[in-house]
Design an enzyme around this catalytic site. Structure first.
Site, mmCIF file in Angstrom:
data_model
loop_
_atom_site.group_PDB
_atom_site.id
_atom_site.type_symbol
_atom_site.label_atom_id
_atom_site.label_comp_id
_atom_site.label_asym_id
_atom_site.label_seq_id
_atom_site.Cartn_x
_atom_site.Cartn_y
_atom_site.Cartn_z
ATOM 1 C CD GLU A 234 16.148 24.880 24.653
ATOM 2 O OE1 GLU A 234 15.566 24.964 25.752
ATOM 3 O OE2 GLU A 234 15.835 24.048 23.792
ATOM 4 C CG HIS B 258 14.436 19.990 25.231
ATOM 5 N ND1 HIS B 258 13.326 19.973 24.416
ATOM 6 C CD2 HIS B 258 14.187 19.110 26.217
ATOM 7 C CE1 HIS B 258 12.451 19.109 24.906
ATOM 8 N NE2 HIS B 258 12.948 18.576 25.995
ATOM 9 C CG ASP C 257 14.633 20.859 20.470
ATOM 10 O OD1 ASP C 257 15.184 19.747 20.345
ATOM 11 O OD2 ASP C 257 14.195 21.287 21.552
#
Length: 242
Positions: A9, A152, A157
């Site tokens: 991320e 997310h 993920d």
């Protein structure tokens, strides 16, 4: 071959605008099984998180204020992935950010540390042309449960992507990117499974039961008899089904 499913991320979408990594999640896959080995770190990016990125992953500046910088976790991260083949959804994005972080520390690029990268987005586009191939769409299509995925998150993920990748590669070759093949270009190659000399152990009763449930799920997905069912049906039953 050792596989590591990886996701990151970031503070924003464009690495060229100085955006940074704020989370890294890695899951190990060996023998087509997810192992209990993983790597996960939140990272202080030393800059603000864009509002648009926050809406996607829910990671705020306050959450990152006391987290280590990338330089503090880089060696442990590289130790975990070193020598593996990475599995990444939209690999160019994550590799671009990771390369930028490593270059700031004079640690080369990801190609210097891993064997290659499998881009599951490229695979999905080959398998399902013209369809949506983000992670949520693939979960729906392949029957992978992602009901616990509200935002997310890199580790979550990675876990979901590991299941998606295993579902996409049922008896199929993998599309591998050779990161060391030329500047700005990626070469692809296939692992020819027929060339491998693999043992053929007898399945246990539990494994046979799992296989039966798996084939039933495939039949339900195709709304009829999948190829496996058709090939293994008795001749009389096959003629009746026809």
């Amino acid at each position: 071959m050792r596989y590591v499913v990886l996701d990151t991320e970031t503070t924003g979408l464009e690495v060229r605008q100085g955006h940074r990594i704020i989370e890294i999640g890695c899951i190990e896959v060996a023998g087509r099984q997810v192992t209990n080995r993983h790597f996960h770190e939140y990272v202080n990016p030393q800059r603000a998180v864009d509002e648009g990125a926050f809406q996607v992953h829910g990671i705020s500046d306050d959450m990152l204020a006391d987290k280590p910088t990338f330089s503090a976790v880089a060696e442990r991260f590289l130790d975990f992935v070193r020598g593996s083949t990475l599995i990444i959804h939209n690999a160019a994005f994550d590799i671009g950010f990771l390369d930028a972080e490593l270059e700031r520390l004079n640690l080369g690029k990801m190609a210097d540390h891993v064997e290659g990268v499998i881009d599951s987005l490229m695979m999905a586009r080959e398998m399902f042309p013209g369809k949506r191939n983000n992670l949520d769409a693939l979960c729906d299509r392949l029957g992978v449960n992602n009901s616990h995925r509200q935002f997310h998150g890199a580790l979550l993920d990675s876990q979901i992507l590991a299941e998606v990748y295993l579902a996409m590669t049922r008896g199929q070759d993998s599309l591998v990117i050779d990161l060391s093949a030329g500047q700005g270009h990626s070469a692809t190659s296939s692992i020819q499974l027929g060339d491998l000399q693999l043992p053929e152990p007898e399945p246990t009763a539990d494994e046979l039961a799992l296989h039966a449930r798996y084939v039933q799920a495939l039949d339900k997905e195709v709304k009829g008899a999948c190829i496996w069912t058709s090939l293994t049906m008795a001749p009389s039953a096959a003629s009746d089904a026809a």
